[in-house]
Design a protein around this motif. Sequence first.
Motif, short mmCIF file in Angstrom:
data_model
loop_
_atom_site.label_atom_id
_atom_site.label_comp_id
_atom_site.label_asym_id
_atom_site.label_seq_id
_atom_site.Cartn_x
_atom_site.Cartn_y
_atom_site.Cartn_z
N SER A 133 41.58 19.70 39.62
CA SER A 133 40.25 19.08 39.59
C SER A 133 39.62 19.22 38.21
N GLU A 134 38.48 18.58 38.05
CA GLU A 134 37.75 18.68 36.78
C GLU A 134 37.40 20.12 36.46
N ALA A 135 37.19 20.93 37.49
CA ALA A 135 36.84 22.33 37.27
C ALA A 135 37.96 23.10 36.59
N SER A 136 39.20 22.60 36.67
CA SER A 136 40.33 23.32 36.08
C SER A 136 40.36 23.22 34.55
N ARG A 137 39.46 22.42 33.98
CA ARG A 137 39.38 22.32 32.52
C ARG A 137 38.66 23.52 31.91
N ASN A 138 37.88 24.24 32.70
CA ASN A 138 37.08 25.34 32.17
C ASN A 138 37.95 26.41 31.52
N GLY A 139 37.42 27.04 30.48
CA GLY A 139 38.19 27.99 29.70
C GLY A 139 37.88 29.44 29.98
N ASP A 140 37.35 29.76 31.19
CA ASP A 140 37.05 31.16 31.48
C ASP A 140 38.31 31.95 31.81
N TYR A 141 39.43 31.27 32.00
CA TYR A 141 40.74 31.92 32.15
C TYR A 141 41.64 31.37 31.06
N PRO A 189 37.53 36.66 36.29
CA PRO A 189 37.91 36.52 34.87
C PRO A 189 38.16 37.87 34.23
N GLY A 190 39.09 37.92 33.30
CA GLY A 190 39.41 39.16 32.61
C GLY A 190 40.10 38.86 31.30
N PRO A 191 40.39 39.87 30.52
CA PRO A 191 41.02 39.66 29.21
C PRO A 191 42.48 39.23 29.31
N GLY A 192 43.13 39.50 30.44
CA GLY A 192 44.54 39.16 30.59
C GLY A 192 44.75 37.78 31.18
N GLY A 223 43.70 45.35 50.21
CA GLY A 223 44.19 45.76 48.91
C GLY A 223 44.70 44.64 48.05
N VAL A 224 44.37 43.36 48.39
CA VAL A 224 44.90 42.25 47.62
C VAL A 224 43.93 41.81 46.55
N GLU A 225 42.63 42.06 46.77
CA GLU A 225 41.65 41.66 45.77
C GLU A 225 41.87 42.47 44.51
N THR A 226 41.93 41.78 43.41
CA THR A 226 42.25 42.45 42.15
C THR A 226 41.48 41.81 41.02
N VAL A 268 55.34 52.26 37.42
CA VAL A 268 54.41 51.86 36.36
C VAL A 268 53.30 51.04 36.99
N ASP A 269 52.06 51.31 36.63
CA ASP A 269 50.93 50.54 37.12
C ASP A 269 50.91 49.20 36.38
N PRO A 270 51.27 48.08 37.03
CA PRO A 270 51.35 46.80 36.33
C PRO A 270 50.01 46.28 35.86
N SER A 271 48.93 46.71 36.50
CA SER A 271 47.61 46.25 36.07
C SER A 271 47.21 46.93 34.76
N ALA A 272 47.71 48.16 34.54
CA ALA A 272 47.39 48.87 33.30
C ALA A 272 48.25 48.37 32.14
N ASP A 273 49.50 48.04 32.45
CA ASP A 273 50.39 47.55 31.40
C ASP A 273 51.28 46.44 31.99
N PRO A 274 50.71 45.22 32.18
CA PRO A 274 51.47 44.14 32.82
C PRO A 274 52.70 43.72 32.04
N GLU A 275 52.63 43.81 30.70
CA GLU A 275 53.78 43.40 29.89
C GLU A 275 54.96 44.35 30.13
N LEU A 276 54.68 45.65 30.21
CA LEU A 276 55.74 46.62 30.48
C LEU A 276 56.32 46.40 31.87
#
Length: 306
Positions: free
Chosen positions: A13-21, A185-188, A215-218, A231-239
């Motif tokens: 949708s048009e809303a998918s153009r937003n840059g908050d993610y 929204p978040g930095p990742g 426990g699914v809301e993140t 390893v906590d993937p939320s702390a280091d998702p790349e690892l």
Amino acid sequence: MVLEATMIVVDNSEASRNGDYLPNRFSAQSEAVSLVFNAKTSSNPESAVGLMSMAGTGPTVLTTPTTNFGTLLSGLHDTKIKGHVRLGTAISVAMLALKHRANKSQRQRIVVLICSELDQKFGDKNDTDKELIKLAKKCKKNNVSVDFVAFGDALESNTKSILERFIEAVGGSSGEGNHLAVIPPGPGLLSDSLITTPIVSVSGDVGQGSSGMEGVETGGAGGAGGFEFGVDPSADPELAMALRMSMEEEQNRLERERRAREEQERQNADRMETITEEGQGQQSANGEGQDGDASKQPRVEEDKQD
């Protein structure tokens, strides 16, 4: 390993153009599509993933369930961003696409990526709370599991509550649960947060309750304990992703070695069988030759009589 046919429904949708993610909502969904595809096919190579959009002129099936990721990428590339979402109609079309899957032994699942607010002045008659609950019960009756990845405008209280009621209504009829992942929204990247949820978890047991909502809301820095690599993937998702990819590469290497070993053993067995047959043939020929020569030689008794 679960054998599934999955339809991923993207919000174009048009809303998918937003840059908050990052880099924008639709591109964030593209990364999520890649993650879901890899998770499903890694869990079982015979699982298939399809793709469809739910905005524009109407929900459109871009790719029927396939194991070819390039086909999904082509579908994403051809997707036009316009219009408003039609969630109820999109889920109905996805159910129809799954009904005609090639492999009937595959379980049916729909993963909906939604970043738009459900608003009657934009949507259609199938997006009311009453109609969506009725659709959820139909999914349950037909053993179709449904996952929602809600972000962007879908985090509005009214939309979020409708999705929660949908998940409650569809329950866990397929035995694998139904999940709602709420990702603010978040930095990742969106996929970095999505990897911590049961939607893409290989084991499927991360925070899963009776309807898969516990426990699914993140969030961008949310966590999920008990990750398989310690390893906590939320702390280091790349690892976490690197460890998972490393594990998959190791599994693939071991599988290649096993196949090569079996092929070598088969070739050796064929070679030994050929040598044995040749040896038996040679012995048979030698035996016939010796009998023939013996028949030509006069016997001693006959010589004495002569």
